[in-house]
Design an enzyme around this catalytic site. Structure first.
Site, PDB file in Angstrom:
ATOM      1  N   CYS A 134       0.843  -1.206   0.000  1.00 23.51           N
ATOM      2  CA  CYS A 134       0.000   0.000   0.000  1.00 23.51           C
ATOM      3  C   CYS A 134       0.873   1.249   0.000  1.00 23.51           C
ATOM      4  CB  CYS A 134      -0.905  -0.010   1.225  1.00 23.51           C
ATOM      5  SG  CYS A 134      -1.885   1.484   1.403  1.00 23.51           S
ATOM      6  N   CYS A 137      -0.407   4.123   2.225  1.00 28.31           N
ATOM      7  CA  CYS A 137      -0.175   3.889   3.663  1.00 28.31           C
ATOM      8  C   CYS A 137       1.296   4.112   4.046  1.00 28.31           C
ATOM      9  CB  CYS A 137      -0.531   2.455   4.060  1.00 28.31           C
ATOM     10  SG  CYS A 137      -2.033   1.807   3.346  1.00 28.31           S
ATOM     11  N   ASP A 138       2.218   3.679   3.198  1.00 27.73           N
ATOM     12  CA  ASP A 138       3.615   3.569   3.632  1.00 27.73           C
ATOM     13  C   ASP A 138       4.621   4.463   2.905  1.00 27.73           C
ATOM     14  OD1 ASP A 138       2.826   1.634   5.450  1.00 27.73           O
ATOM     15  OD2 ASP A 138       3.083  -0.002   4.021  1.00 27.73           O
TER      16      ASP A 138
END
Ligand code: NAP
Length: 314
Positions: A134, A137-138
């Protein structure tokens, strides 16, 4: 006696939320079950450029929030519970969650799909320690670092472009010498100076002591293996994996007809079991997009209502 819902929708991505909106709007007693948080895969997407009308503030999370608010506004009930078992054959369907047992006249399966893994040594151990599925997300963890993106489809190339906002260099590792992604997405990648390509290559091993430190990449044409090490100053690099999807349908194995794990439906989203419908990425279909998931959800809800009128109105 537990209450009997008209419709239980399993999954809260665009297909489930659209089904919830249509069902609740038809005054059906509607429950949407989700195991973690609303959204499905689309919440991992920074930009949703191809959902009609989605121009301003078109991030995955904002689109899903609006869908969720809309479904709730029409009266859909939402519960966080992980479904463990389903009994679909009876006239009343039974859904067993970790927390509660539920009953319904109809069920709409909208469980979506999850990222496929590369399947190489070190991948699982180093997930969350350099390996990610993701970018939204990261990506921020890789500010000014080097990252590699594995895959050549829409997700890989779009997410590689997103990662250029954070990483100093992004290399797409693809197993062929041609991308699968839509041409418009490819063009943006070819134009972006930060995006590089490693063609005809697959990752065969990821190594590191608690954090990604190196990986082995094999050229599938020559068979040559190369170990790529993190820059000494950086100490690590990111590996973002986008090699396709696997349908989340294990719960329905042996119950619903499937092909390669995807649930087979007709064009009305009906499965082989009367009163059970499937919508979105978990079903066999030719185009997996937010717009087709939302359309599937709407059709499934309308057909569920029709089924209830025919089977329960005596
Ligand atoms: P995908 O289209 O299935 O592409 C998967 C990519 O990973 C392909 O390039 C494939 O290579 C490669 N691959 C598969 N298994 C591999 C392995 N074991 N090792 C190395 N590479 C491997 O998956 P996706 O990109 O996640 O997209 C999923 C669906 O969502 C698609 O229908 C896509 O169109 C849709 N989507 C749409 C958008 C958009 O419209 N903006 C954005 C994201 C996703 P080959 O090319 O050689 O098969």
């Amino acid at each position: 006696m537990p209450q009997i819902y008209d419709v239980i929708i399993i999954g809260e991505g665009p297909a489930g939320l659209s089904a919830g909106l249509y069902a609740a709007r038809s005054r059906l007693k509607t429950l949407i079950l989700e195991k973690e948080k609303a959204g499905g895969q689309i919440v991992s997407t920074d930009e949703v450029a191809n959902y009609p009308g989605s121009i301003e503030n078109a991030t995955g999370p904002s689109l899903v929030k609006r869908m969720l608010d809309q479904a709730k506004e029409f009266g859909a009930e939402i519960k966080l519970d992980t479904v463990k078992e389903v009994e679909l054959d009876g006239k009343i369907k039974i859904i067993r969650g970790e927390k509660e047992e539920y009953q319904a006249k109809t069920v709409i399966v909208a469980t979506g799909a999850k990222p496929r893994k590369i399947g190489c040594p070190g991948e699982i151990e180093l997930t969350g320690r350099g390996v990610s599925y993701c970018a939204t997300c990261d990506a921020a963890f890789f500010e000014d670092l080097e990252v590699f993106v594995v895959g050549g489809g829409d997700s890989a190339v779009e997410e590689a472009l997103y990662l250029t906002k954070f990483a100093r260099k992004v290399t797409i590792i693809h197993r062929r010498d041609e991308l699968r992604a839509a041409k418009s997405i490819q063009e943006k990648a070819f134009e972006n100076e930060k995006v590089h390509f490693m063609w005809d290559s697959v990752v065969t091993e990821i190594k590191g002591d608690g954090i990604v430190e190196s990986m082995v990449v094999k050229n599938v044409k020559t068979g040559e293996e190369t170990e790529i090490f993190a820059d000494e100053e950086d100490g690590t690099f990111g590996i973002f994996v986008f090699v396709g999807l696997v349908p989340t349908t294990e719960l329905f194995e042996g119950k619903l007809e499937m092909e390669n794990g995807y649930i087979i439906t007709d064009e009305d989203m009906k499965t082989n079991i009367p009163g059970v419908f499937a919508a979105g990425d978990c079903r066999k279909k030719s185009l997996r997009q937010v717009v087709t998931a939302a359309a599937d959800g709407a059709i499934a809800a309308v057909q569920a209502e029709k089924y209830i009128n025919e089977e329960f109105n005596d």
